[in-house]
Motif scaffolding. Structure first.
Motif, PDB file in Angstrom:
ATOM      1  N   ALA A  37      -3.484  -0.651  -9.361  1.00 58.06           N
ATOM      2  CA  ALA A  37      -2.522   0.177 -10.097  1.00 58.06           C
ATOM      3  C   ALA A  37      -2.185   1.447  -9.341  1.00 58.06           C
ATOM      4  O   ALA A  37      -2.053   2.517  -9.921  1.00 58.06           O
ATOM      5  N   LEU A  38      -2.040   1.337  -8.009  1.00 47.38           N
ATOM      6  CA  LEU A  38      -1.697   2.485  -7.178  1.00 47.38           C
ATOM      7  C   LEU A  38      -0.259   2.349  -6.706  1.00 47.38           C
ATOM      8  O   LEU A  38       0.152   1.293  -6.225  1.00 47.38           O
ATOM      9  N   ASP A  39       0.490   3.418  -6.835  1.00 45.47           N
ATOM     10  CA  ASP A  39       1.908   3.414  -6.514  1.00 45.47           C
ATOM     11  C   ASP A  39       2.104   3.833  -5.062  1.00 45.47           C
ATOM     12  O   ASP A  39       2.074   5.014  -4.736  1.00 45.47           O
ATOM     13  N   VAL A  40       2.282   2.861  -4.187  1.00 43.48           N
ATOM     14  CA  VAL A  40       2.490   3.118  -2.765  1.00 43.48           C
ATOM     15  C   VAL A  40       3.800   2.464  -2.363  1.00 43.48           C
ATOM     16  O   VAL A  40       4.041   1.304  -2.699  1.00 43.48           O
ATOM     17  N   PRO A  41       4.692   3.172  -1.674  1.00 44.67           N
ATOM     18  CA  PRO A  41       5.962   2.557  -1.241  1.00 44.67           C
ATOM     19  C   PRO A  41       5.719   1.256  -0.500  1.00 44.67           C
ATOM     20  O   PRO A  41       4.776   1.130   0.284  1.00 44.67           O
ATOM     21  N   ALA A  42       6.577   0.282  -0.757  1.00 42.73           N
ATOM     22  CA  ALA A  42       6.386  -1.049  -0.184  1.00 42.73           C
ATOM     23  C   ALA A  42       6.361  -1.034   1.333  1.00 42.73           C
ATOM     24  O   ALA A  42       5.696  -1.864   1.969  1.00 42.73           O
ATOM     25  N   ASP A  43       7.093  -0.098   1.935  1.00 44.90           N
ATOM     26  CA  ASP A  43       7.149  -0.059   3.395  1.00 44.90           C
ATOM     27  C   ASP A  43       6.056   0.806   4.011  1.00 44.90           C
ATOM     28  O   ASP A  43       6.003   0.973   5.227  1.00 44.90           O
ATOM     29  N   ALA A  44       5.173   1.353   3.171  1.00 45.22           N
ATOM     30  CA  ALA A  44       4.125   2.234   3.699  1.00 45.22           C
ATOM     31  C   ALA A  44       3.007   1.456   4.367  1.00 45.22           C
ATOM     32  O   ALA A  44       2.366   1.938   5.297  1.00 45.22           O
ATOM     33  N   VAL A  45       2.762   0.243   3.898  1.00 36.72           N
ATOM     34  CA  VAL A  45       1.681  -0.587   4.434  1.00 36.72           C
ATOM     35  C   VAL A  45       2.231  -1.985   4.682  1.00 36.72           C
ATOM     36  O   VAL A  45       2.739  -2.628   3.763  1.00 36.72           O
ATOM     37  N   ALA A  46       2.121  -2.456   5.906  1.00 37.16           N
ATOM     38  CA  ALA A  46       2.589  -3.799   6.229  1.00 37.16           C
ATOM     39  C   ALA A  46       1.754  -4.825   5.480  1.00 37.16           C
ATOM     40  O   ALA A  46       0.559  -4.615   5.233  1.00 37.16           O
TER      41      ALA A  46
END
Length: 296
Positions: A37-46
């Motif tokens: 349930a952590l909000d991380v931009p999709a492009d932040a981590v491959a």
């Protein structure tokens, strides 16, 4: 610290705690972040980042963030003290320093809020990040000597003292359990009754110590979760609120805003909403890193 009543871990448990069942295979980066349930931009981590080789464990850099005001500094110290006290008050000082280090590591990690109180009181639709905030622990009388000891640990960590053995750890759980997320992270080791973990492989390089401290601390009272039929919320962090003449003024790092309702004015961390229902004032409500007393 009170005697352990139940073993816990440091993230919401959407799948429950699996103590006897076989552990699942490690999750890839984006599925893991979603389950946590952590909000991380999709492009932040491959997508393949978690499978990449990890860096050698190194001490965290000293926390050097500057609070925007004396009040922000005091709130940061109080929030970190509360985390140390409720999470590890029966631990030796090493265990308390390790917990404080995890909180400050999260502050500088792209997967978490950019403030100390934001990390401690973080919650999502799946639950709290620190279960002591939600389970009534803070309503019990504090032990003055234990609180003072936790406060000293918090002050030291905020002043730049680093507890080297846990490195970039952002997760932990008690030795009594093995939560579902453990196979998807890199185990660092055990300090006291807690086992500490960091991101695996490329996720650590993409997230750990990749953001700076905001300097502004939201209010410390937790917000209740929205009802199932309520409009989606931009965030569930608590904040300072003023209401007057139909105008709601929000002060703090983040603001609770109903979807589709934009603030009329925004400046210097203050957002003014006209005609928008205000969130509950601090003190009305409910954030998991490993609470010592209730399951998370």
């Amino acid at each position: 610290m009170l005697v352990l009543a139940a073993a816990t871990s440091c993230v919401p448990q959407p799948r429950g705690v699996r103590e006897a069942a076989p552990q699942p295979a490690p999750l890839a980066a984006q599925p893991l972040l979603r389950e946590l349930a952590l909000d991380v931009p999709a492009d932040a981590v491959a997508p393949e980042a978690a499978a990449l080789p990890g860096a050698t464990l190194a001490p965290a850099p000293p926390f050097s963030g500057q609070a925007a005001s004396a009040d922000d500094a005091a709130r940061a110290a109080d929030c970190l003290t509360a985390a140390v006290y409720y999470e590890a008050r029966s631990e030796p000082v090493e265990g308390q320093r390790a917990v404080a280090q995890v909180v400050l590591n999260r502050v500088r990690d792209r997967a978490f809020p950019r403030s100390v109180c934001g990390v401690v009181y973080q919650r999502s639709s799946r639950g709290c990040q620190f279960s002591f905030v939600c389970d009534g622990s803070m309503e019990r009388q504090r032990e003055p000597n234990a609180w003072d000891r936790a406060a000293a640990v918090a002050r030291g960590a905020l002043a730049g003292l680093v507890y080297d053995p846990v490195g970039s750890a952002t997760f932990y759980h008690t030795t009594a359990i093995l939560p579902w997320w453990a196979p998807s992270l890199s185990r660092i080791g055990t300090v006291g009754t807690h086992i500490f973990y960091r991101w695996r492989g490329g996720m650590e390089r993409a997230l750990a110590f990749r953001q700076s401290y905001a300097g502004v601390e939201p209010g410390t009272a937790p917000m209740p979760l929205a009802a199932a039929d309520a409009p989606p919320m931009a965030t569930v962090l608590a904040e300072e609120v003023e209401r007057t003449g139909g105008v709601t003024i929000h002060r703090g790092e983040k603001t609770l805003i109903a979807e589709g309702k934009a603030p009329v004015q925004q400046s210097g961390g203050v957002r003014i909403h006209r005609g928008v229902p205000a969130p509950a004032a601090p003190g009305d409500g409910g954030a998991i890193i490993g609470d010592e007393e209730s399951p998370t």
